[in-house]
Design a protein around this motif. Structure first.
Motif, PDB file in Angstrom:
ATOM      1  N   GLN A 103      -0.872   4.322  -4.039  1.00  0.00           N
ATOM      2  CA  GLN A 103      -1.322   5.586  -3.478  1.00  0.00           C
ATOM      3  C   GLN A 103      -1.885   6.532  -4.545  1.00  0.00           C
ATOM      4  N   PHE A 117      -0.682   6.779   2.169  1.00  0.00           N
ATOM      5  CA  PHE A 117      -0.531   5.642   3.073  1.00  0.00           C
ATOM      6  C   PHE A 117      -0.169   6.119   4.476  1.00  0.00           C
ATOM      7  N   GLY A 140       0.795  -1.220   0.000  1.00  0.00           N
ATOM      8  CA  GLY A 140       0.000   0.000   0.000  1.00  0.00           C
ATOM      9  C   GLY A 140       0.827   1.268   0.000  1.00  0.00           C
ATOM     10  N   ALA A 141       2.068   1.177   0.453  1.00  0.00           N
ATOM     11  CA  ALA A 141       2.929   2.356   0.531  1.00  0.00           C
ATOM     12  C   ALA A 141       3.592   2.685  -0.797  1.00  0.00           C
ATOM     13  N   PHE A 180      -6.097   1.690   3.615  1.00  0.00           N
ATOM     14  CA  PHE A 180      -5.374   0.577   2.994  1.00  0.00           C
ATOM     15  C   PHE A 180      -5.669  -0.733   3.734  1.00  0.00           C
ATOM     16  N   ARG A 195      -3.745   5.324   6.674  1.00  0.00           N
ATOM     17  CA  ARG A 195      -3.375   3.914   6.722  1.00  0.00           C
ATOM     18  C   ARG A 195      -4.599   3.004   6.829  1.00  0.00           C
TER      19      ARG A 195
END
Length: 422
Positions: free
Chosen positions: A303, A311, A297-298, A318, A315
């Protein structure tokens, strides 16, 4: 000509090495994947080209100077590597991790995938004998939005005029590309021959679509299926889901989020549950890094293109897009499949998901790791694909038999019997 032979031999060896040791650097990740994918799953066809190419170049004067001889040696080394890849595929045995026993994919009485498709892979694009396909059926229409699906089913009537089990196929493509015409075809054709009704479903794609649009579209399909399944000879009360890569992620989300209101706005009361899930090489956790250098997700891609959120600052968004967040004791049976040489999504991603799901779910959770398999290995009707397709059919057919008998929460006898035979 000697230098042409040298280049050809070097390329052959490079393809063989990359197939066994794919590159994972940011610069080489994508080209290494595509080269390895084609080399591994089309190895018999590549071997014919390599031998033919070496022979023609040698006969055409390629051995008139030392570079040609060097190229011939390199090419023979590459061909040997391709042979090793073929042998590994021919020895395909799906191992159920943590079960301590192999999953025999070759019972004598099992329906077999047609060998003609292994020789001429494009044949998978043509419906198999006895299968009829209805294309571009609209299942969701709102304003300018028109989402379509293809239906794969047997041309023969069901025995006794009864309803057949349904299978939902979700294509992959990193949530941004892909189409129902391109993926899941070997499996859907085989399932249709065995009496299933397959639905190859399209959904909105990023960057135009923003998560969870993708999942909402698939939930709309299930609502449509409940109302229209009988029109296609399918049982509205029995539906399983499968998909690969991003489709594997979405298949897991579909299976684990039945009845979650935010994913079915306006039709919260519709039963969106499925009877079984078979995700291929999916992503299951966008928050914890696990086998990744950083959390999936980062990455800038997730993103900016898919969730369109930060992210660091959001957070939780995600986490809500991660199948692992929705693990529960009432999850349907899972059969998770991954390739050991997957260079895009490490096999460790599937292993940790299976481990966590097994800790929670009351239903059986099977994990098959294909030794030597790359990402998207099942797109082509290779020998490995044929063995896996046959296994998935036996597994899902076992779930359907249990459904008819009112049994839930056991490994299908078709699987248990094959384990005992080993």
């Amino acid at each position: 000509m000697p230098y042409v032979l040298l280049a050809f031999g070097a390329l052959s060896l490079l393809l063989a090495v990359n197939a066994h040791v794919p590159r994972r650097s940011a610069l080489l990740l994508v080209p290494s994947f595509f080269a390895g994918w084609l080399t591994i799953e089309m190895a018999p066809h590549l071997l014919v080209l390599e031998i033919a190419g070496l022979g023609l170049l040698a006969a055409g004067g390629g051995l008139d100077a030392w570079p040609g001889w060097a190229g011939l040696l390199l090419g023979l080394g590459g061909a040997a590597g391709t042979v090793a890849t073929i042998i590994a595929a021919r020895r395909t045995v799906v191992t159920l991790r943590d079960s301590g026993v192999p999953f025999d994919l070759d019972p004598e009485d099992a329906p077999r995938y047609p060998r003609s498709h292994l020789v001429v892979p494009p044949l998978c694009l043509i419906p198999r004998r006895g299968v009829k396909v209805q294309r571009n059926i609209v299942f969701r229409e709102e304003g300018r939005l028109r989402l379509k699906l293809d239906v794969y089913r047997s041309a023969a009537d069901a025995p006794g005029g009864g309803l057949r089990p349904g299978l939902m196929q979700v294509h992959g493509g990193a949530w941004i590309i892909g189409d129902k015409r391109e993926q899941g075809l070997p499996l859907l054709n085989h399932m249709a021959v065995q009496g299933w009704v397959g639905f190859n479903v399209n959904y909105r794609l990023s960057p135009r679509a923003t998560w969870p649009d993708h999942l909402l579209d698939l939930k709309h399909f299930i609502a449509w299926y409940r109302e229209h399944a009988e029109e296609y000879g399918a049982d509205p009360d029995f539906l399983c889901v499968t998909g690969g890569s991003a489709g594997g992620h979405l298949a897991a989300m579909v299976a684990l989020t039945a009845g979650v209101p935010e994913f079915q706005p306006g039709f919260e009361d519709v039963d969106t549950g499925v009877r079984g899930a078979v995700p291929f090489y999916g992503v299951y956790d966008l928050v914890e890094p696990g086998p990744w250098p950083v959390p999936m997700g980062a990455t800038p891609f997730m993103q900016k293109m898919v969730l369109k959120k930060s992210f660091r600052d959001e957070r939780e968004a995600f986490a809500k897009a991660s199948p692992v967040t929705y693990l529960n004791e009432d999850a349907p049976p899972f059969f998770v499949i991954h390739g050991s040489r997957d260079s895009l999504i490490p096999a460790g991603e599937a292993r940790r998901f299976v481990e966590k799901l097994r800790d929670v779910s009351k239903a059986p959770v099977l994990y098959a790791e294909m030794k030597g398999g790359q990402h998207a290995f099942d797109v082509f009707p290779s020998y490995r694909t044929a063995r896996v397709v046959e296994a998935v059919e036996r597994y899902l057919t076992g779930l359907h038999r249990q459904y008819r008998e009112g049994v839930r929460g056991a490994v299908p006898d078709e699987v248990a019997d094959s384990l005992e035979r080993r």
